[in-house]
Design a protein around this motif. Structure first.
Motif, short mmCIF file in Angstrom:
data_model
loop_
_atom_site.label_atom_id
_atom_site.label_comp_id
_atom_site.label_asym_id
_atom_site.label_seq_id
_atom_site.Cartn_x
_atom_site.Cartn_y
_atom_site.Cartn_z
N LEU A 162 0.87 -1.21 0.10
CA LEU A 162 0.05 -0.07 -0.09
C LEU A 162 0.79 1.26 -0.19
O LEU A 162 1.48 1.32 0.71
N HIS A 163 0.81 2.00 -0.98
CA HIS A 163 1.66 3.22 -1.25
C HIS A 163 0.52 4.41 -0.95
O HIS A 163 -0.49 4.62 -1.42
N SER A 164 1.19 5.54 -0.17
CA SER A 164 0.58 6.84 0.31
C SER A 164 1.59 7.81 0.41
O SER A 164 2.69 7.63 0.66
N ASP A 165 1.29 8.97 0.17
CA ASP A 165 2.16 10.26 0.18
C ASP A 165 1.97 10.79 1.76
O ASP A 165 2.38 11.77 2.03
N SER A 166 1.03 10.15 2.50
CA SER A 166 0.69 10.54 3.74
C SER A 166 1.68 10.05 4.94
O SER A 166 1.63 8.82 5.22
N ALA A 167 2.66 10.78 5.38
CA ALA A 167 3.46 10.32 6.51
C ALA A 167 2.57 10.14 7.70
O ALA A 167 3.10 9.04 8.37
N TYR A 168 1.58 10.71 7.99
CA TYR A 168 0.75 10.16 9.15
C TYR A 168 0.33 8.75 9.01
O TYR A 168 0.57 8.16 10.03
N LYS A 201 5.87 4.83 1.85
CA LYS A 201 5.50 6.16 1.67
C LYS A 201 6.23 6.63 0.25
O LYS A 201 7.29 6.23 -0.03
N VAL A 202 5.42 7.11 -0.28
CA VAL A 202 5.92 7.88 -1.82
C VAL A 202 5.71 9.39 -1.56
O VAL A 202 5.06 10.03 -0.67
N LYS A 203 6.75 10.08 -2.43
CA LYS A 203 6.61 11.50 -2.36
C LYS A 203 5.42 12.02 -3.33
O LYS A 203 4.98 11.75 -4.33
N GLY A 204 4.70 12.83 -2.60
CA GLY A 204 3.44 13.54 -3.03
C GLY A 204 3.99 14.46 -4.30
O GLY A 204 4.73 14.90 -4.41
N HIS A 205 2.81 14.74 -5.19
CA HIS A 205 3.06 15.47 -6.39
C HIS A 205 4.36 15.64 -6.96
O HIS A 205 4.82 16.46 -7.36
N ALA A 206 4.87 14.23 -7.20
CA ALA A 206 5.87 13.87 -7.99
C ALA A 206 5.62 13.38 -9.16
O ALA A 206 4.75 13.31 -9.73
N GLU A 249 2.94 8.18 -11.15
CA GLU A 249 1.99 7.97 -12.08
C GLU A 249 0.68 7.74 -11.16
O GLU A 249 -0.36 8.13 -11.24
N LEU A 250 0.74 6.69 -10.36
CA LEU A 250 -0.36 6.28 -9.69
C LEU A 250 -0.78 7.07 -8.35
O LEU A 250 -2.08 7.24 -8.13
N ASN A 251 0.40 7.64 -7.76
CA ASN A 251 0.18 8.76 -6.86
C ASN A 251 -0.78 9.90 -7.34
O ASN A 251 -1.47 10.35 -6.80
N ASN A 252 -0.12 10.27 -8.46
CA ASN A 252 -0.83 11.45 -9.07
C ASN A 252 -2.27 11.02 -9.56
O ASN A 252 -3.20 11.90 -9.50
N ARG A 253 -2.48 9.70 -10.07
CA ARG A 253 -3.89 9.50 -10.39
C ARG A 253 -4.94 9.58 -9.13
O ARG A 253 -5.98 9.87 -9.20
N CYS A 254 -4.32 8.92 -8.10
CA CYS A 254 -5.04 8.97 -6.74
C CYS A 254 -5.43 10.38 -6.34
O CYS A 254 -6.52 10.66 -5.76
N ASP A 255 -4.37 11.23 -6.45
CA ASP A 255 -4.55 12.73 -6.04
C ASP A 255 -5.81 13.29 -7.00
O ASP A 255 -6.56 13.92 -6.34
N GLN A 256 -5.59 12.91 -8.26
CA GLN A 256 -6.61 13.39 -9.25
C GLN A 256 -8.35 12.90 -8.67
O GLN A 256 -9.27 13.71 -8.53
N LEU A 257 -8.28 11.61 -8.44
CA LEU A 257 -9.47 11.08 -7.97
C LEU A 257 -9.91 11.77 -6.72
O LEU A 257 -11.02 11.83 -6.63
N ALA A 258 -9.14 11.96 -5.69
CA ALA A 258 -9.30 12.56 -4.62
C ALA A 258 -9.73 13.93 -4.84
O ALA A 258 -10.93 14.27 -4.16
#
Length: 143
Positions: free
Chosen positions: A66-72, A120-125, A128-137
């Motif tokens: 499970l990948h997330s840019d949320s350190a929390y 943990k992944v870097k946000g807004h970098a 591709e999939l993290n960026n897609r999740c950001d758009q979905l959110a």
């Protein structure tokens, strides 16, 4: 166990304010996108909800990355913050009730069911999939 890859993200317009979450699940050649929102919430709640909603879709115990840019979110599992929270009656180090306890308890149940590696992944970098999740959110934030 099936190997599943999940990416999640949350977004909030104001904090608190209207918020949304998004997730992408991949299993083999299959991919599923999910999202949702709430009229009055926080960014942290949306980050947690994204992970919960994705994990709840899994019909059997799985091996999950499970990948997330949320350190929390990621640090709570990697550093096992919840061990102290539970030992102290869901009170944090500042002697205050743990925020989002309801969601943490649901996540802990899901973490026990699945074999999850929290990444943990870097946000807004350039992920591709993290960026897609950001758009979905962001698209799921109630207007």
């Amino acid at each position: 166990m099936k190997d599943v890859i999940i990416y999640t993200d949350g977004a909030c317009s104001g904090n608190p304010g209207p918020g949304g979450w998004g997730a992408v699940l991949r299993y083999g050649s299959h991919e599923k996108e999910i999202s949702g929102g709430d009229e009055k919430t926080t960014n942290q709640r949306m980050e947690l909800q994204a992970a919960i909603s994705a994990l709840e879709l899994l019909k059997e115990p799985c091996k999950v990355k499970l990948h997330s840019d949320s350190a929390y979110l990621v640090n709570a599992f990697k550093q096992r913050w919840f061990d102290k929270w539970q030992k102290n009656g869901w009170v944090n180090s500042k002697k205050e009730p743990v925020v989002n306890r309801d969601l943490w308890e649901r996540l802990l149940e899901l973490d026990r069911k699945h074999d999850i590696e929290w990444v943990k992944v870097k946000g807004h970098a350039d992920d591709e999939l993290n960026n897609r999740c950001d758009q979905l959110a962001r698209d799921a934030v109630p207007r």
